[in-house]
Design a protein around this motif. Structure first.
Motif, PDB file in Angstrom:
ATOM      1  N   TRP A  37       1.673   8.829  -8.962  1.00 13.95           N
ATOM      2  CA  TRP A  37       1.631   8.849  -7.498  1.00 13.95           C
ATOM      3  C   TRP A  37       3.057   8.988  -6.964  1.00 13.95           C
ATOM      4  N   ALA A  38       3.324  10.039  -6.212  1.00 18.59           N
ATOM      5  CA  ALA A  38       4.577  10.168  -5.465  1.00 18.59           C
ATOM      6  C   ALA A  38       4.273   9.819  -4.021  1.00 18.59           C
ATOM      7  N   GLY A  39       5.023   8.874  -3.462  1.00 19.41           N
ATOM      8  CA  GLY A  39       4.669   8.460  -2.108  1.00 19.41           C
ATOM      9  C   GLY A  39       5.749   7.663  -1.415  1.00 19.41           C
ATOM     10  N   THR A  40       5.300   6.876  -0.444  1.00 22.79           N
ATOM     11  CA  THR A  40       6.162   6.026   0.361  1.00 22.79           C
ATOM     12  C   THR A  40       5.314   4.861   0.839  1.00 22.79           C
TER      13      THR A  40
ATOM     14  N   ARG B 226       0.860  -1.186   0.000  1.00 21.14           N
ATOM     15  CA  ARG B 226       0.000   0.000   0.000  1.00 21.14           C
ATOM     16  C   ARG B 226       0.896   1.235   0.000  1.00 21.14           C
ATOM     17  N   LEU B 227       0.609   2.135  -0.922  1.00 22.18           N
ATOM     18  CA  LEU B 227       1.393   3.359  -1.086  1.00 22.18           C
ATOM     19  C   LEU B 227       0.612   4.535  -0.513  1.00 22.18           C
ATOM     20  N   MET B 228       1.291   5.397   0.233  1.00 19.15           N
ATOM     21  CA  MET B 228       0.681   6.621   0.755  1.00 19.15           C
ATOM     22  C   MET B 228       1.368   7.817   0.093  1.00 19.15           C
ATOM     23  N   GLY B 229       0.578   8.712  -0.502  1.00 22.62           N
ATOM     24  CA  GLY B 229       1.197   9.848  -1.161  1.00 22.62           C
ATOM     25  C   GLY B 229       0.202  10.785  -1.793  1.00 22.62           C
TER      26      GLY B 229
ATOM     27  N   HIS C  89       9.116  12.720   5.862  1.00 22.93           N
ATOM     28  CA  HIS C  89       9.706  11.398   6.096  1.00 22.93           C
ATOM     29  C   HIS C  89       9.618  10.493   4.874  1.00 22.93           C
ATOM     30  N   ALA C  90       8.878  10.908   3.820  1.00 22.76           N
ATOM     31  CA  ALA C  90       8.834  10.130   2.585  1.00 22.76           C
ATOM     32  C   ALA C  90      10.213  10.030   1.931  1.00 22.76           C
TER      33      ALA C  90
ATOM     34  N   LEU D 142       4.576  16.577  -2.178  1.00 27.64           N
ATOM     35  CA  LEU D 142       4.572  15.488  -1.204  1.00 27.64           C
ATOM     36  C   LEU D 142       5.574  15.751  -0.077  1.00 27.64           C
ATOM     37  N   LEU D 143       6.798  16.120  -0.428  1.00 25.47           N
ATOM     38  CA  LEU D 143       7.851  16.265   0.575  1.00 25.47           C
ATOM     39  C   LEU D 143       7.601  17.454   1.495  1.00 25.47           C
ATOM     40  N   GLN D 144       6.875  18.466   1.010  1.00 29.84           N
ATOM     41  CA  GLN D 144       6.487  19.567   1.895  1.00 29.84           C
ATOM     42  C   GLN D 144       5.495  19.088   2.949  1.00 29.84           C
ATOM     43  N   ARG D 145       4.618  18.178   2.558  1.00 31.68           N
ATOM     44  CA  ARG D 145       3.572  17.692   3.461  1.00 31.68           C
ATOM     45  C   ARG D 145       4.038  16.485   4.277  1.00 31.68           C
TER      46      ARG D 145
END
Length: 283
Positions: free
Chosen positions: A199-202, A142-145, A177-178, A171-174
């Protein structure tokens, strides 16, 4: 009579690789390969190591064992026949080498039924740098982003080179830790040919971050394309692979999420592009 023009180091290496790939099921003697490359055995091994990062013997063995792994998964050949067909003189020596390469016995690999760690022959797309593809697998995750739409490789107006960095910055502003495990997923927009949802995520660790979306990525086998450098080079390599290499590779692309797997804290340089695939139907 004029003397023949000496081959460049790149042309010599490409000719050697072509010979190896075409005669992988035959004995490949170092003396013969050196003659083909018009150099000494010592220089051949040194130059090959410098160009590929692998010894010549290691490269040939890796390709043969990858072929053996495919034959194991086909289920039609006995293990002894596979060993002999891949240049091993006994089932014992084959099993030992296979375990060293894949971390399990041939029978265990066959029973698992999943392609992982297979090496494809070295390629040089459109005369660029050598490229080592591999076939691997990933479990469901599961990806979160954050996601947004952009024009892909084959869109009328491709704008992914501009849009993708914007999505990562948001994404990195919000979610700073990604950076520790950056990962992207690319979905095809079925309603708009050539358009993608990026999708950019972690990987989701169980704690949601406000304002971020979740995407379930199913388990799959993948063609893995390594990349370091400019996005334009990756785009050119992917286009070549999809149009030139994949149709004759024995695999077919699936209509599922492509993935980008980055090294920690590195969303611009070294990464791997994962294309979901399956074995192509036998004619």
């Amino acid at each position: 009579m004029t003397a023949p023009t000496p081959l460049s180091p790149q042309s010599r290496l490409d000719r050697l690789l072509q010979h190896i790939h075409q005669h992988l099921d035959e004995p490949l003697q170092l003396e013969r390969l050196a003659q083909l490359s018009a150099c000494s055995r010592w220089q051949l091994q040194r130059d090959f190591q410098a160009a590929t990062g692998l010894s010549l013997a290691r490269y040939i063995r890796r390709l043969r064992l990858s072929r053996a792994a495919e034959w194991l998964l086909s289920g039609r050949l006995r293990q002894l026949d596979i060993a002999l067909g891949c240049g091993f003189d006994s089932e014992v020596s084959f099993s030992r080498a296979f375990r060293q390469e894949f971390g399990c016995a041939p029978g265990q690999y066959r029973q698992a039924g999943i392609r992982r760690g297979l090496s494809a022959p070295l390629l040089r797309p459109d005369n660029r740098q050598l490229l080592q593809l591999r076939i691997d697998s990933r479990p469901a995750c599961r990806l979160m982003g954050l996601s947004d739409h952009c024009g892909g490789l084959f869109a009328e107006h491709p704008d992914f080179a501009e849009r993708v960095p914007q999505i990562w910055r948001r994404l990195l502003q919000r979610c700073p830790h990604a950076r520790q495990a950056p990962m992207a997923a690319i979905e095809i927009d079925v309603c708009q040919p050539g358009r993608l949802r990026y999708w950019a995520g972690t990987p989701f660790g169980g704690t949601a971050t406000a304002g971020l979306e979740l995407l379930d990525v199913p388990a799959s086998e993948y063609l893995v394309v390594p990349h370091r450098g400019e996005p334009g080079t990756l785009a050119a390599n992917l286009a070549w692979i999809l149009r030139q290499w994949l149709p004759g590779s024995g695999y077919r692309a699936l209509s599922a999420c492509d993935l980008e797997i980055y090294a920690p804290a590195d969303t611009r340089g070294g990464m791997e592009y994962w294309i979901p695939i399956a074995a192509a139907p036998k004619c």
